[in-house]
Design an enzyme around this catalytic site. Structure first.
Site, PDB file in Angstrom:
ATOM      1  N   LYS A 226      -3.398   2.949  -2.838  1.00 46.22           N
ATOM      2  CA  LYS A 226      -4.651   3.975  -2.897  1.00 46.22           C
ATOM      3  C   LYS A 226      -4.225   5.356  -2.712  1.00 46.22           C
ATOM      4  O   LYS A 226      -3.542   5.642  -1.576  1.00 46.22           O
ATOM      5  CB  LYS A 226      -5.748   3.571  -2.350  1.00 46.22           C
ATOM      6  CG  LYS A 226      -6.170   2.150  -2.204  1.00 46.22           C
ATOM      7  CD  LYS A 226      -7.345   1.890  -1.809  1.00 46.22           C
ATOM      8  CE  LYS A 226      -7.966   0.223  -1.675  1.00 46.22           C
ATOM      9  NZ  LYS A 226      -7.290  -0.359  -0.415  1.00 46.22           N
TER      10      LYS A 226
ATOM     11  N   ASP B 222       0.825  -1.200  -0.092  1.00 49.19           N
ATOM     12  CA  ASP B 222      -0.100   0.057  -0.115  1.00 49.19           C
ATOM     13  C   ASP B 222       0.928   1.467   0.199  1.00 49.19           C
ATOM     14  O   ASP B 222       2.051   1.140   0.267  1.00 49.19           O
ATOM     15  CB  ASP B 222      -0.836   0.015   1.404  1.00 49.19           C
ATOM     16  CG  ASP B 222      -2.109  -0.746   1.287  1.00 49.19           C
ATOM     17  OD1 ASP B 222      -2.591  -0.778  -0.151  1.00 49.19           O
ATOM     18  OD2 ASP B 222      -2.878  -0.648   1.981  1.00 49.19           O
TER      19      ASP B 222
ATOM     20  N   GLY C 159      -0.688  -0.277   5.153  1.00 48.54           N
ATOM     21  CA  GLY C 159      -0.361   0.822   6.371  1.00 48.54           C
ATOM     22  C   GLY C 159      -1.142   0.587   7.703  1.00 48.54           C
ATOM     23  O   GLY C 159      -2.148   0.047   7.693  1.00 48.54           O
TER      24      GLY C 159
ATOM     25  N   MET D   8      -8.631   9.705   7.798  1.00 51.33           N
ATOM     26  CA  MET D   8      -9.275  10.209   6.669  1.00 51.33           C
ATOM     27  C   MET D   8      -9.996  11.420   6.744  1.00 51.33           C
ATOM     28  O   MET D   8     -11.090  11.393   5.957  1.00 51.33           O
ATOM     29  CB  MET D   8      -9.953   8.858   5.706  1.00 51.33           C
ATOM     30  CG  MET D   8      -9.082   7.796   5.616  1.00 51.33           C
ATOM     31  SD  MET D   8     -10.090   6.422   4.793  1.00 51.33           S
ATOM     32  CE  MET D   8     -10.732   5.586   6.472  1.00 51.33           C
TER      33      MET D   8
END
Ligand SMILES: C[S@@+](CC[C@H](N)C(=O)[O-])C[C@H]1O[C@@H](n2cnc3c(N)ncnc32)[C@H](O)[C@@H]1O
Length: 404
Positions: free
Chosen positions: A214, A192, A245, A321
């Protein structure tokens, strides 16, 4: 001495002595499946709860104790008794380890360590004329095997496997020992964007590295395709590490990938990692709990609206996020009852050389973030614990100096 590994399952073993050395060996023999009898007038604390199936005769050793034994271990602390036990064993043709003077016995137990890999356990066994030296060498070699760039891949055909490995917040120093063992056992690494990239430099050049990283709003390799890659490589007889991660199970889709492997009948192991939810605030000097300040914390995604969130500033919120939706999230938190003055910290690229911290309040943080061009990846910490971090302290002592 000739080095040999023996099968002790069901083998009668006599351990003479009840001290700490005997305790370690008794446990090891019992774990190996031996039928162990201990003869000792007293047992040390470590032996007081004997492993299941081990019998204890509470007295000094007698010649008939050796009847029917196939291995004897003596560690009485009395060299004369140990010497006598070796003599009795040798007369009867039984191998005997003398822990107090290893060279006088007829067998030695090497200093051992095991490294479990997905295609079998590797055992390191070191013996030399000096048992303490053997232990030192064993420790160094096993540490190197577990954590150093030693190629543990099997070159012979083997069953494929997948390990979903938590890579921590981005610093390779924060990988677990298990993560390193698996990485050095893998034929394929599927990585990742937020996993520690520098560990790839330590892998053999033959290892296939697939970057499926991503980025926010841009998923170069869709999840179903990642699942397919894992299964396909494992079915081709390869060991696959899916290096993710943080922790695979913290907003990381780890369970989706595990289920895809289970459904395909592929052996899969999940290795926890250090989640950015904890590591990144810590790297910025912010403890997510602190006695008298915060009794708990909650980790949420900033992508979706989470309905019920604790409103008191003594309960820490950790938002992952959370940058794109920060204005909406902060407004919602205030509307739901959090104080507009509640401290907030944003930690960008935590645990990396590019770490940057922005501090403010629920009312001001979205504006500050926009002004400073704050970018993902970042962890948002909301709550009184933010006041404990050096960035909050520096910002507020500067304010105080300015107003004085
Ligand atoms: C898809 S989630 C995965 C979380 C991961 N499973 C974990 O346990 O850390 C990705 C989010 O984790 C956070 N994150 C991960 N690594 C970070 C880092 N080094 N610095 C700041 N935030 C990080 C950011 O909020 C990022 O948007």
């Amino acid at each position: 001495m000739f080095s040999l590994a023996v099968d002790l399952r069901g083998v009668p073993v006599l351990a003479v002595g009840g001290g700490p050395v005997s305790a370690r060996r008794v446990r090891a023999f019992a774990e190996a499946g031996a039928e162990v009898t201990v003869v000792a007038p007293v047992l040390c604390a470590a032996l007081r709860t004997l492993p299941a199936g081990v019998h204890w005769h509470e007295r000094g050793v007698a010649p008939e104790d050796l009847d029917g034994m196939r291995l004897v271990h003596t560690a009485t602390g009395d060299p004369e008794v140990d010497r006598k036990v070796v003599e009795m064993a040798t007369e009867r043709g039984i191998w005997c380890v003398n822990a107090s003077a290893s060279t006088t016995g007829t067998a030695v137990v090497p200093a051992r360590a095991t490294v479990p890999t997905p295609v079998g356990t590797v055992t390191v066994a070191i013996s030399s004329s000096d048992p303490l030296r053997s232990v030192e060498v064993r420790n160094r070699i096993s540490h190197h095997l577990r954590t150093g760039p030693v190629d543990l891949r099997s070159r012979r055909p083997h069953e494929g496997w997948v390990a979903l490995v938590g890579g921590g917040p981005g610093d390779a120093e924060l990988l677990t020992a298990r993560a390193l063992t698996l990485l050095h056992s893998a034929d394929v690494v599927v990585i990742d964007r937020l996993a520690p990239q520098s560990v790839l430099d330590t892998l053999d050049p033959e290892v296939i590295v697939l970057d499926v990283g991503k980025r926010t709003g841009h998923h170069p390799v869709p999840q179903h395709e990642i699942n397919r890659l894992l299964v396909e490589h494992a079915r081709a007889g390869r060991g696959v590490v899916r290096l993710k991660g943080g922790d695979p199970y913290v907003l990381g889709r780890g369970e989706e990938e595990r289920l895809a492997c289970v459904e395909a009948g592929v052996p899969v192991e999940v290795v926890p990692g250090i989640s950015s939810a904890l590591a990144v605030p810590a790297a910025a000097g912010i403890p997510v709990t602190h006695r008298g300040v915060s009794r708990g914390f909650m980790v949420v995604t900033g992508h979706d609206e989470v309905p019920e969130l604790p409103t008191d500033s003594g309960h820490t919120l950790v938002i992952l996020m959370g940058i794109a939706g920060l204005p909406a999230t902060t407004a919602r938190l205030i509307a739901r009852g959090r104080s507009a003055a509640c401290p907030v910290a944003i930690v960008e690229s935590g645990c990396t050389p590019h770490q940057r911290v922005t501090v403010g309040s629920l009312a001001t943080i979205a504006g500050l973030a926009a002004a400073r061009g704050v970018k993902s990846p970042a962890v948002v910490v909301v709550g009184d614990v933010v006041r404990l971090g050096p960035d909050w302290i520096a910002a507020h002592s500067a304010e105080q100096r300015a107003s004085a």
